[in-house]
Design an enzyme around this catalytic site. Structure first.
Site, mmCIF file in Angstrom:
data_model
loop_
_atom_site.group_PDB
_atom_site.id
_atom_site.type_symbol
_atom_site.label_atom_id
_atom_site.label_comp_id
_atom_site.label_asym_id
_atom_site.label_seq_id
_atom_site.Cartn_x
_atom_site.Cartn_y
_atom_site.Cartn_z
ATOM 1 N N GLU A 81 14.499 25.539 -6.533
ATOM 2 C CA GLU A 81 13.725 25.370 -5.309
ATOM 3 C C GLU A 81 12.301 24.877 -5.562
ATOM 4 O OE1 GLU A 81 14.149 29.182 -3.418
ATOM 5 O OE2 GLU A 81 15.965 28.567 -2.356
ATOM 6 N N GLU A 112 28.122 36.884 -21.040
ATOM 7 C CA GLU A 112 26.894 37.672 -21.088
ATOM 8 C C GLU A 112 26.823 38.577 -22.313
ATOM 9 O OE1 GLU A 112 26.934 41.727 -18.710
ATOM 10 O OE2 GLU A 112 27.238 40.047 -17.345
#
Length: 274
Positions: A81, A112
């Site tokens: 963004e 992960e």
């Protein structure tokens, strides 16, 4: 043995399936109200991290986020963004998630848990001492994130973290830990809830403050935003009208000519002062 991770402690609510819709919503809302207070307590720590990010980015450095699952998605979201909001290059703020872009929509098995994967991901971007790396993990125990920040620190790269447990392994591994302790989740262990909200708020604060300090906001306006749709073009026109005290036609013509609110304002002022 009692679990020492606050994020994994049992919810203070039970028998959720027996609650009415109103009670479920009300109780979740009550829990969510605690999040801003956790953020408030962390402002001094956020200030230290923001200041070092600004120092690095003002001399050409970049900001990296790494995370897994919800934490990784939030980092990628914040990074993605920044270009449309502040008109910065796509490589100024970079978000990486364990398992790559596929993991934005679907969990990638074991990604992960790999302690070396994050550094391999970061090396693709030639991360170096000019940059800052923030590891995001609600638990503060994610191997992908801890492995990444530890390796970065060995390379003299400034490191920070956003976690929701005190004294976690991740906090111990970085230079600038941010600990947002929001307590047990409404649904036990569901850290996409309060923990995720706290992380999102912290990321908003970090990137917004850095961009303001880097001159990407004028007054309270996103003067460098990308004009990617009609809404933003109309907003740009209004910004030019208010800043230069000109009519809509003049503002529109300036924006169409210069393709940027900042450039339009600068060009008008330059011409007026000649």
């Amino acid at each position: 043995m009692k679990n020492k991770l606050t994020t994994e402690e049992p919810s203070v609510y039970d028998d959720l399936e027996k609650m009415s819709t109103f009670d479920l919503l009300s109780n979740m809302n009550a829990e969510d109200k605690t999040v801003p207070y956790a953020i408030e307590k962390a402002i001094p720590s956020l200030q230290k991290l923001v200041d070092v990010i600004y120092e690095k980015m003002s001399t050409g450095g970049r900001l990296f986020y790494i995370g897994a699952g919800t934490s990784g998605r939030l980092g990628v979201l914040d990074a993605s963004e920044c270009p449309p909001t502040y008109g910065v290059d796509d490589n100024w703020v970079i978000g990486l998630i364990a398992g790559g872009d596929t993991a934005l929509r679907k969990a990638v098995e074991n990604a992960e848990d790999d302690t070396t994967l994050a550094w391999r991901d970061l090396k693709k971007f030639n991360i170096n001492e000019d940059d800052v790396l923030i590891g995001i993990a609600a638990s503060g125990t994610t191997p992908y994130v801890i492995g990444g920040v530890k390796k970065a620190k060995q390379k003299n790269i400034v490191t920070g973290c956003i976690t929701c447990n005190e004294n976690s392994p991740l906090s111990m591994a970085v230079d600038y830990p941010i600990e947002l302790v929001v307590g047990p989740e409404f649904v036990t262990g569901s850290t996409r809830m309060k923990a995720g909200t706290a992380q999102k708020l912290a990321l908003n604060m970090i990137s917004t403050t850095v961009m303001i300090k880097l001159g990407r906001v004028k007054g309270n306006k996103m003067i460098d935003m990308q004009l990617s749709n009609k809404k933003l073009v109309n907003r740009g026109v209004r910004m030019i009208m208010n800043e230069l005290n000109v009519d809509e036609i003049t503002a529109t013509d300036l924006l169409l000519e210069h393709k940027s609110v900042r450039k339009a304002i600068d060009a008008f002022n330059l011409l007026k002062n000649e």
